[in-house]
Scaffold this motif. Structure first.
Motif, PDB file in Angstrom:
ATOM      1  N   GLU A 116      43.229  40.557  36.697  1.00  0.00           N
ATOM      2  CA  GLU A 116      41.762  40.691  36.685  1.00  0.00           C
ATOM      3  C   GLU A 116      41.241  42.066  36.663  1.00  0.00           C
ATOM      4  O   GLU A 116      40.283  42.222  35.825  1.00  0.00           O
ATOM      5  CB  GLU A 116      41.021  40.019  38.139  1.00  0.00           C
ATOM      6  N   SER A 117      41.971  42.972  37.293  1.00  0.00           N
ATOM      7  CA  SER A 117      41.682  44.359  37.042  1.00  0.00           C
ATOM      8  C   SER A 117      41.999  45.044  35.867  1.00  0.00           C
ATOM      9  O   SER A 117      40.924  45.685  35.312  1.00  0.00           O
ATOM     10  CB  SER A 117      42.305  45.270  38.166  1.00  0.00           C
ATOM     11  N   GLU A 118      42.970  44.619  35.314  1.00  0.00           N
ATOM     12  CA  GLU A 118      43.042  44.978  33.758  1.00  0.00           C
ATOM     13  C   GLU A 118      42.231  44.660  32.652  1.00  0.00           C
ATOM     14  O   GLU A 118      41.963  45.244  31.863  1.00  0.00           O
ATOM     15  CB  GLU A 118      44.585  44.289  33.379  1.00  0.00           C
ATOM     16  N   TRP A 119      41.829  43.294  32.986  1.00  0.00           N
ATOM     17  CA  TRP A 119      40.619  42.843  32.114  1.00  0.00           C
ATOM     18  C   TRP A 119      39.323  43.354  32.500  1.00  0.00           C
ATOM     19  O   TRP A 119      38.639  44.116  31.587  1.00  0.00           O
ATOM     20  CB  TRP A 119      40.302  41.307  32.710  1.00  0.00           C
ATOM     21  N   ASP A 120      38.804  43.723  33.655  1.00  0.00           N
ATOM     22  CA  ASP A 120      37.556  44.302  34.186  1.00  0.00           C
ATOM     23  C   ASP A 120      37.672  45.665  33.835  1.00  0.00           C
ATOM     24  O   ASP A 120      36.461  46.017  33.393  1.00  0.00           O
ATOM     25  CB  ASP A 120      37.402  44.123  35.584  1.00  0.00           C
ATOM     26  N   SER A 121      38.601  46.785  33.938  1.00  0.00           N
ATOM     27  CA  SER A 121      38.450  47.915  33.637  1.00  0.00           C
ATOM     28  C   SER A 121      38.279  48.224  32.112  1.00  0.00           C
ATOM     29  O   SER A 121      37.530  49.085  31.732  1.00  0.00           O
ATOM     30  CB  SER A 121      39.854  48.569  34.165  1.00  0.00           C
ATOM     31  N   VAL A 122      38.854  47.149  31.118  1.00  0.00           N
ATOM     32  CA  VAL A 122      38.939  47.814  29.788  1.00  0.00           C
ATOM     33  C   VAL A 122      37.302  47.316  29.392  1.00  0.00           C
ATOM     34  O   VAL A 122      36.888  47.791  28.583  1.00  0.00           O
ATOM     35  CB  VAL A 122      39.901  46.849  29.088  1.00  0.00           C
ATOM     36  N   ILE A 123      37.120  45.929  29.955  1.00  0.00           N
ATOM     37  CA  ILE A 123      35.682  45.535  29.475  1.00  0.00           C
ATOM     38  C   ILE A 123      34.513  46.630  29.894  1.00  0.00           C
ATOM     39  O   ILE A 123      33.688  46.995  29.273  1.00  0.00           O
ATOM     40  CB  ILE A 123      35.533  44.194  30.051  1.00  0.00           C
ATOM     41  N   ARG A 124      34.814  47.185  31.321  1.00  0.00           N
ATOM     42  CA  ARG A 124      33.921  47.984  31.796  1.00  0.00           C
ATOM     43  C   ARG A 124      33.873  49.518  30.845  1.00  0.00           C
ATOM     44  O   ARG A 124      32.606  49.993  30.514  1.00  0.00           O
ATOM     45  CB  ARG A 124      34.347  48.173  33.258  1.00  0.00           C
TER      46      ARG A 124
END
Length: 333
Positions: A116-124
């Motif tokens: 989840e953090s790998e997804w969220d950080s790049v989208i962010r």
């Protein structure tokens, strides 16, 4: 003879290295005063301590060449930091004219292994970062328009007034150049987060282009190919030039198009997607219908769909996805 961007001010995000650096240098060469933004973290995944050194070095390089530049250390994905960035440009140069969004990180993983953090950080960083700076730049341009400030430099942007805001307002000057990627066009198996963010940036750009056209602002998006620390793995198999030849994947091939799109000469280019690399720029069309099927009655039956849609794909290469594996050819070395 004046320079194309003389008297204009610009922000370039992620400008401490690679593409952003090349774009900042090009805008300055064309006459723009530049705010060089970079968070300065050493890891391409956004890891490490933030440092002002990369942005300061590029700003110093611009000043040494006779241009004007100030550094900005800040995370564009932070809403308040993005506001501060736009305010710095306005307070330093009196206004903001050009926004080039380039900042990004990579955290590659296959979809079944991605956290989840790998997804969220790049989208962010990519998508929210583009939104934040675009939002505050758009607020600045709209307020200038409503105040009655008009440069007369806009062309073909629609009516020069906003409902309820009076008569006779000319457009302000605004240019946005956003950075997408062919990863969204052609797919990238190990980058579902990055591909999704880059696809979102295209949608953000076209929406912004429609919303801001009446104010004299254009918004376009590029898919660049360049050999940087962000793409060192992607282009590891592509031959580097020898014997003094120019690298077709050098960031300097991308920067001239950004400079052009930021200029008054590109007033009629709005809401467009362009692929650029190695002395080539291609305008990408919006998706077009490849095939169409009509039901024999009001609602399709399963058998009809199998015969029509299934028949269409039965005649195509096995495993073919929505887009070709490479939108525009690039030979490996």
């Amino acid at each position: 003879m004046s320079l194309p961007l003389e008297g204009l001010s610009a922000i370039v995000t992620g400008a401490g290295r690679g593409l952003g650096r090349a774009e900042a240098l090009e805008l300055a060469r064309l006459g723009a005063a530049v705010v060089v933004n970079d968070y300065g973290r050493p890891g391409r995944d956004g890891s490490g301590e933030a440092s002002a050194a990369p942005a300061e070095a590029v700003a110093a390089e611009i000043r040494a060449a006779g241009g004007r530049a100030v550094p900005h250390l800040g995370d564009v994905a932070d809403y308040d930091s993005a506001r501060d960035l736009v305010e710095l440009a306005v307070s330093t140069y009196g206004k903001l004219d050009i926004l080039v969004n380039n900042a990004g990180i990579l955290r590659d993983r296959m979809i079944f292994a991605m956290s989840e953090s790998e997804w969220d950080s790049v989208i962010r960083v990519h998508l929210k970062g583009h939104f934040n700076t675009t939002h505050f730049a758009a607020v600045h341009w709209r307020e200038r328009f409503k105040s009655g400030e008009g440069t007369g430099q806009g062309e073909g942007h629609g009516p020069g007034k906003e409902r309820g805001q009076g008569e006779g307002r000319g457009p302000v000057y605004g240019r946005i150049v956003n950075t997408s990627s062919e990863a969204f066009l052609a797919g990238s198996a190990s980058q579902p987060n990055y591909a999704a963010a880059k696809g979102g940036i295209v949608g953000l750009t076209t929406s912004t282009a429609l919303a801001l056209a009446k104010y004299g602002v254009t918004a376009n998006v590029i898919c660049p190919r360049a050999r940087t620390r962000m793409t060192e793995d992607v282009f590891a198999g592509f031959a580097e030039p020898e014997g003094g030849e120019v690298d077709p994947l050098a960031p300097e091939h991308v920067a001239p198009l950004v400079g052009y799109l930021a200029s008054p000469a590109a007033a009629r280019v709005n809401g467009q997607l362009l692929v650029v690399h190695g002395g080539m720029a291609a305008v990408v069309e919006r998706p077009r219908v490849a095939a169409k099927f009509d039901a024999e009655k009001e609602v399709f039956t399963f058998e009809e769909l199998d015969r029509t849609v299934g028949g269409y794909f039965a005649g195509r290469p096995a495993g073919e996805t929505f887009a070709a594996s490479e939108v525009l050819g690039l030979k490996r070395g």
